[in-house]
Each structure stands twice: as structure tokens, then as C-alpha cells.
Design an enzyme around this catalytic site. Structure first.
Site, PDB file in Angstrom:
ATOM      1  N   HIS A 103       0.828  -1.206   0.000  1.00  0.00           N
ATOM      2  CA  HIS A 103       0.000   0.000   0.000  1.00  0.00           C
ATOM      3  C   HIS A 103       0.864   1.259   0.000  1.00  0.00           C
ATOM      4  O   HIS A 103       0.437   2.311  -0.457  1.00  0.00           O
ATOM      5  CB  HIS A 103      -0.995  -0.022   1.164  1.00  0.00           C
ATOM      6  N   ARG A 124     -10.557   3.668  -1.710  1.00  0.00           N
ATOM      7  CA  ARG A 124     -10.085   2.918  -0.541  1.00  0.00           C
ATOM      8  C   ARG A 124     -10.456   3.706   0.718  1.00  0.00           C
ATOM      9  O   ARG A 124      -9.653   4.473   1.250  1.00  0.00           O
ATOM     10  CB  ARG A 124      -8.565   2.729  -0.607  1.00  0.00           C
ATOM     11  N   ARG A 183     -15.260   1.276  -1.486  1.00  0.00           N
ATOM     12  CA  ARG A 183     -14.998   0.004  -0.808  1.00  0.00           C
ATOM     13  C   ARG A 183     -15.178   0.191   0.689  1.00  0.00           C
ATOM     14  O   ARG A 183     -14.683   1.175   1.257  1.00  0.00           O
ATOM     15  CB  ARG A 183     -13.571  -0.450  -1.121  1.00  0.00           C
ATOM     16  N   GLU A 236     -10.218 -11.483  -4.384  1.00  0.00           N
ATOM     17  CA  GLU A 236      -8.789 -11.298  -4.069  1.00  0.00           C
ATOM     18  C   GLU A 236      -8.237 -12.431  -3.221  1.00  0.00           C
ATOM     19  O   GLU A 236      -7.103 -12.378  -2.757  1.00  0.00           O
ATOM     20  CB  GLU A 236      -8.527  -9.919  -3.455  1.00  0.00           C
ATOM     21  N   ASN A 243      -3.609  -7.477  -6.491  1.00  0.00           N
ATOM     22  CA  ASN A 243      -2.503  -7.353  -5.520  1.00  0.00           C
ATOM     23  C   ASN A 243      -2.595  -8.450  -4.472  1.00  0.00           C
ATOM     24  O   ASN A 243      -1.614  -9.131  -4.169  1.00  0.00           O
ATOM     25  CB  ASN A 243      -2.541  -5.990  -4.819  1.00  0.00           C
ATOM     26  N   ASP A 244      -3.799  -8.595  -3.928  1.00  0.00           N
ATOM     27  CA  ASP A 244      -3.970  -9.637  -2.917  1.00  0.00           C
ATOM     28  C   ASP A 244      -4.118 -11.010  -3.551  1.00  0.00           C
ATOM     29  O   ASP A 244      -3.637 -12.002  -2.997  1.00  0.00           O
ATOM     30  CB  ASP A 244      -5.186  -9.324  -2.034  1.00  0.00           C
ATOM     31  N   ARG A 291       3.128  -9.147   0.186  1.00  0.00           N
ATOM     32  CA  ARG A 291       3.354  -8.056  -0.779  1.00  0.00           C
ATOM     33  C   ARG A 291       4.126  -6.893  -0.192  1.00  0.00           C
ATOM     34  O   ARG A 291       4.580  -6.006  -0.918  1.00  0.00           O
ATOM     35  CB  ARG A 291       2.015  -7.582  -1.370  1.00  0.00           C
ATOM     36  N   CYS A 315      -9.113  -3.981 -10.268  1.00  0.00           N
ATOM     37  CA  CYS A 315      -8.728  -2.717  -9.638  1.00  0.00           C
ATOM     38  C   CYS A 315      -7.375  -2.833  -8.929  1.00  0.00           C
ATOM     39  O   CYS A 315      -6.937  -1.902  -8.266  1.00  0.00           O
ATOM     40  CB  CYS A 315      -9.798  -2.219  -8.671  1.00  0.00           C
TER      41      CYS A 315
HETATM   42  C1  PEP Z   1      -5.947  -5.519  -4.439  1.00  0.00           C
HETATM   43  O1  PEP Z   1      -5.746  -6.301  -3.519  1.00  0.00           O
HETATM   44  O2  PEP Z   1      -5.564  -5.718  -5.621  1.00  0.00           O
HETATM   45  C2  PEP Z   1      -6.673  -4.258  -4.200  1.00  0.00           C
HETATM   46  C3  PEP Z   1      -7.065  -3.482  -5.196  1.00  0.00           C
HETATM   47  O3  PEP Z   1      -6.872  -3.873  -2.914  1.00  0.00           O
HETATM   48  P1  PEP Z   1      -5.687  -3.343  -1.964  1.00  0.00           P
HETATM   49  O4  PEP Z   1      -4.488  -3.088  -2.840  1.00  0.00           O
HETATM   50  O5  PEP Z   1      -6.175  -2.127  -1.304  1.00  0.00           O
HETATM   51  O6  PEP Z   1      -5.481  -4.480  -1.029  1.00  0.00           O
HETATM   52 MG    MG Z   2      -6.763  -6.040  -1.653  1.00  0.00          MG
END
Ligand code: PEP
Ligand code: MG
Length: 574
Positions: free
Chosen positions: A194, A301, A337, A435, A458-459, A469, A506
Site C-alpha cells: 500500500h 479505498r 470500498r 482477491e 494485488n492480494d 506483498r 482494480c
Molecule cells: C488488491 O488487492 O488488488 C486491491 C485493489 O486492494 P488493496 O491493494 O487495497 O489491497
Molecule cells: Mg486487496
């Protein structure tokens, strides 16, 4: 001595400036209550730090760096005036006496108050002086913490500052929105942490995961930060410097040219209509969303409203923030979200110790465990639906029972709003983030119960490949092109399209040019990314013919050799 450090490129662009080393302790000052008998001593400790800082300034005058001779005196004079101003010292003394808090805390609170006041000035010059206030306060803070600071170069005009830290949390970084650092450089962090996501949204060139930059770089070293290549050049020679200055202006020119695509529709050559939305952290971000021509918010977010504060935002405050975005986007879709707190984003004072925070009480799990917090947010969100095209997105869902509980919470909140006669959109769309691999593999469970889906790559990648990550030590294993990831993406996008449920991506993959055609080939038609990337992705969409990429996309899915996959991807992008 000149040397080069290699890290993870997380936010592109080139910055040239002087290192400003920040130690984490200056950002995370602890707060404690003193026994009455120590109050006098604490005030004396504060005064001693003030005197020592004055002496530091006196020393600086006699050792000013040669590159900034003309400006340096004025800069020192201004910062000395700030140090001597009772605005900086009187209130902390009062706070120590009245609230019995430690001197560091009192100073930090006063610094934040002053910064907020400077931030509100209309005059750009005065607004910029908040950097001076912060630098002076941090210097004083270092004295209090027993680690006197060094001489930062002037923070204005042609001299840029580059923040060098061991680690920065997303909450730390979001604070720098108004601090105008030219680049961020850290030892820790991964490409989809993040912290990296916030750096991108601040449009600031950044290189993370350098491992020992904080140790090797000295205060005032001249740095080139290449956010595209993930390289930091320390004290470059004049040829390299000239070369990078040229590259920097070329990069800026390219960005400007791309912005001309702002109002063009994002259709492919064969006429497929593609939606390019933006990810935001705060309501203020929508100016940039519009500037870059995104046609909606694909991910707000909301948890960033909860960070960097000692209290929680109440229903009214949250409602105002959500409404501002809904109204500001003027009928365009706004996907908010529900808060994804936990793991690397914690409410102050609520930091939980978990063995595996990313696998712990995070996102919807935390919401369901803290019903009061969740209800407050849902009321604010539902109220905001009356003012625009708002949808609600739920993160980290993994099972039927979580979906059912969430929907029950929403229904109950709707009922109580209706009873109170408060208007809201009764047909508001509720979506779920895909995710967690379990969600991807059991997509029908989600498609049946929800109105739309959004893939958080990402997750999804983190949990599929079991790679934290945020951990730079395993960052090299983070691979969006891993066959397991590609199969999950193909499965989710393909199934969602067959079920007729809207699907978007996303996660950071949506904003990476290398993957645009691949995702289009897998059937994706909705992307959400950091605003500044929308024009580049649009350009790629405009030059893509979907039927022409089908065969290569399928070939990539059938390949298991990583080198071959990259080769095919290059062909797809050429
Ligand atoms: C993700 O996990 O790809 C996502 C968009 O949410 P965040 O990056 O806030 O965990
Ligand atoms: Mg996420």
C-alpha cells in the site's frame, strides 16, 4: 563518491534532488502521560532541546554548503525565525503542563496544527512554508529524541528534496501529500504494497525495497531517482546528471502529450468499449481523476479516512466524504470500498499483534467482528448513494457466510434509514472483491449473490503465491505472469462474462501497460488504476484490436515456461 542502488520501481518519473533522511521515530512519536512531579523537568527538557537546536542553526551558518550559498542564509534565517516563534514553543509548553504529556508528543501535535494552518493559506508561497515548519519541528524532535539532525538544503525553488527512509507505512506516506517531496526512497516495501500504491497516487517517482539506502545515503547527497527503472544514483557525475535532466524533461513532455487523450473514448480498434476508472484514497483526489480523463471511480479505498488520527471518523464525517466524491463525479460511477483496515493499515491505538497480519483480522473480517464500526460506515455510505451513482464494494470476501452476513448488515441498515426517513438508493449495487483464491475458484458463489465483482490482483497474487506483498525479501517472487495467476484471472473473467455479471480489475495490474492487452484478451472490459496512468493505458487500448490478440492470449495461457510467457507477452505488446 558516486554509486548506484537498485530497488523496486514503484512510481515512474525521474526526480533529481537532495537527500532528506527521515528516521521513522520522527514520524511515530509515542504518547505517554507523566506523573505531575515530572512536569517541570519535562518543560526544562523541551527548553534544553530548543536551545540545542538554536545552537545547531548557529553551526549551520558557519558551515553552509557551497552549492546553495546565496539562498542558504535566507533559508536559515527563516527557519530560525520559526524556531524562535512562540507559536512553535509556547503551546507545547502549555500542553506538557496541562495535559501532562511528553514533550515529543506536545511538539508533534503543535507541528500538525501549524502545518494544517499553513495548508489553508491561499498564497502558494505561504502554503509552501509548511515544509519549513515541519523541518524545524523535526530538527527539534530529533534533539528531544537524542539524535540531532543535519543540515537540509533549502526546500524551494530549484532545490528539490528526496525523502530517504528505512520504511514508510501507507499512513506515513499519505501525510506527505502536502509536503512536496520530489521522490521517495525506502529500504523496505514491495511493488504492490500500500506504500507503493500511495506513492503512485501522489504521482511521485519512487523506488522501494533498496534494503540499505538509509544506511548508505547521507543527508544532502545529490540523488537521481529513476522511478521507471528502480534505480537511485547517488552523487552522479555531471554527464549522468545532464543525461537525466534531459530524460526528465522528455518524460514530462510525454506525459503532457498523453493528457491530450483526456476526453477521447477508450474504444479498441474493433470497437469494443472499455471503461477506464480511477482508484482514489481521499475525496481531494477527484480533481486528478478528472484531469486524467477517468470516467468513474473503480475503487475508493475508504480506509484512508481512518488513518493518521487519534479518533474515528463518525457517520457525519464519513457521509460528507462519500457524498463529496459522489457529487464531484457528477453521475459517473463511484465504487466505494468498505474499509480494508488491518494488516498494513491499522487504526491508531488499535494495532493488533497477529502472527500473520495479512491472513488475520483484515477488511470484511474486521467489519464483521466490529459491528458498530461497520454499521456506522454503512449508514454513511447508503446515505451518500442518494447524491450520485454510488456502488458499495466489499473487500476480502471468502465464503457464503461472509457474503450473507454482509448483505444482512446492509439490509438492516437500509431498514433503519428508511424508518428514520433518510433518503438513499434502494437499488444500490453491492459488489465483492475477488482477491482470495477461494473466491476465484468458487466464483459462482459470488456471482449468484452480488451485483458486480472486482479483482484485487494485488492480494490475489499475494495469496496465490504465498508472498507477503510488503516484504522486499520476497518481492522478486511476486509474479503476475505465474501460470497459476493467469489461470485464475482467465477463470474469473471468463466465468463472470458468462454469468453476465460486471467484472473489473482494480489491482495494480490494471495500471500496468505490459498487461493491458493480456487482460483485454482474457475478456476484461473494465479497468481501475491510479489516475495518472489512465492516459497511457488509454493509448494502449486505442491501438489494440481484440480479435487479433485472441490467439496469442490463449497461447500464453497454455505455456508454462516463464521465459516463453514473457516472449509471447512481448509479441502481444509489439
Ligand atoms: C488488491 O488487492 O488488488 C486491491 C485493489 O486492494 P488493496 O491493494 O487495497 O489491497
Ligand atoms: Mg486487496
Amino acid at each position: 563518491m558516486s554509486f548506484t542502488l537498485h530497488g523496486i520501481a514503484v512510481s515512474s518519473g525521474i526526480a533529481i534532488g537532495y537527500a532528506n533522511l527521515i528516521s521513522h521515530t520522527t514520524l511515530e512519536v509515542s504518547h505517554y502521560v507523566l506523573p505531575i512531579k515530572f512536569i517541570g523537568e519535562e518543560v526544562a527538557r523541551f527548553d534544553a532541546a530548543l536551545a540545542a537546536t538554536r545552537e545547531e542553526f548557529a553551526n549551520m551558518r558557519s558551515n553552509r554548503p557551497s552549492y546553495a550559498a546565496a539562498e542558504f542564509d535566507a533559508f536559515l534565517e527563516l527557519q530560525q525565525m520559526i524556531l524562535d516563534d512562540p507559536l512553535l514553543s509556547a503551546e507545547p509548553r502549555n500542553m506538557i503542563a496541562e495535559e501532562r504529556c511528553n514533550a515529543e508528543w506536545a511538539l508533534k501535535v503543535q507541528m500538525e496544527t501549524l502545518i494544517a494552518q499553513f495548508d489553508a493559506f491561499e498564497d502558494a508561497y505561504l502554503r509552501e512554508r509548511q515544509t519549513d515548519v515541519k523541518q524545524v519541528a523535526e530538527r527539534l524532535l530529533k534533539q528531544l529524541l537524542g539524535q540531532p539532525g543535519h543540515v537540509p538544503p533549502p526546500s524551494r525553488d530549484d532545490v528539490e528534496l528526496i525523502l530517504v527512509a528505512h520504511d514508510l507505512s501507507p499512513a506515513d506516506l499519505i501525510q506527505f501529500k502536502s509536503h512536496q517531496f520530489a521522490a521517495f526512497v525506502t529500504d523496505a516495501g514491495g511493488a504492490t504494497s500500500h506504500t507503493a500504491i500511495v506513492a503512485r497516487s501522489l504521482n511521485t517517482p519512487s523506488v522501494l525495497g533498496l534494503r540499505n539506502a538509509r544506511e548508505l545515503i547521507r543527508e544532502n547527497d545529490l540523488l537521481i531517482v529513476d522511478g521507471e527503472q528502480g534505480v537511485v544514483i547517488v552523487n552522479p557525475d555531471k554527464h549522468i546528471l545532464a543525461d537525466y535532466k534531459l530524460r526528465q524533461s522528455e518524460w514530462e513532455l510525454d506525459r503532457k502529450k498523453l493528457k491530450r487523450l483526456r476526453s477521447a473514448k477508450a474504444n479498441t480498434l474493433d470497437g469494443s468499449v472499455i471503461e477506464l476508472h480511477a482508484n482514489i484514497e481521499k475525496p481531494e483526489d477527484i480533481a486528478e481523476v478528472k484531469e486524467n480523463g477517468a470516467t468513474g471511480i473503480g475503487l475508493f479505498r475508504s480506509e484512508f479516512l481512518f488513518l493518521n488520527r487519534d479518533n474515528l471518523p463518525d457517520e457525519e464525517e464519513q457521509f460528507e466524504a462519500y457524498r463529496a466524491v459522489a457529487v464531484g463525479m457528477d453521475g459517473q460511477p463511484v465504487t466505494i470500498r468498505t474499509f480494508d483496515l488491518g494488516a498494513d493499515k491499522q487504526i491508531k491505538g488499535e494495532e493488533r499483534v497477529a502472527n500473520n497480519p495479512a491472513l488475520g483480522l483484515r477488511a470484511i473480517r474486521l467489519c464483521l467482528a466490529e459491528p458498530q464500526l461497520f454499521r456506522t460506515q454503512l449508514r454513511a455510505l447508503l446515505r451518500a448513494t442518494h447524491y450520485g451513482n454510488v456502488k458499495i464494494l466489499v473487500p476480502m470476501l471468502s465464503s457464503v457466510s461472509e457474503i450473507t452476513q454482509t448483505l444482512q448488515f446492509i439490509e438492516a441498515t437500509k431498514k433503519s434509514l428508511a424508518e428514520d426517513g433518510i433518503p438513499f438508493d434502494h437499488e444500490v449495487k453491492i459488489g465483492g472483491m475477488i482477491e482470495i483464491p477461494a473466491a476465484a475458484l468458487a466464483l459462482n458463489v459470488f456471482a449468484k449473490r452480488l451485483d458486480f465483482l472486482s479483482i484485487g490482483t494485488n492480494d490475489l497474487i499475494q495469496y496465490t503465491l504465498a508472498i507477503d506483498r510488503t516484504d522486499e525479501q520476497v518481492a522478486h517472487l511476486y509474479d503476475p505472469l505465474h501460470p497459476a495467476v493467469l489461470h485464475l484471472l482467465s477463470l474469473v473473467i471468463g466465468s463472470a462474462n458468462r454469468y453476465g455479471i460486471p467484472i473489473s480489475v482494480c489491482g495494480e495490474m490494471a495500471g500496468e501497460l505490459a498487461y493491458t492487452r493480456l487482460l483485454l484478451g482474457l475478456g476484461l472490459r473494465q479497468f481501475s488504476m491510479y489516475s495518472a496512468q489512465v492516459p497511457s493505458i488509454k493509448q494502449r487500448v486505442l491501438s489494440t484490436n481484440v480479435p487479433n490478440i485472441a490467439t496469442l492470449t490463449q497461447k500464453i495461457l497454455r505455456t508454462d515456461d516463464p521465459l516463453k510467457i514473457r516472449e509471447l507477452l512481448d509479441m502481444l505488446n509489439s
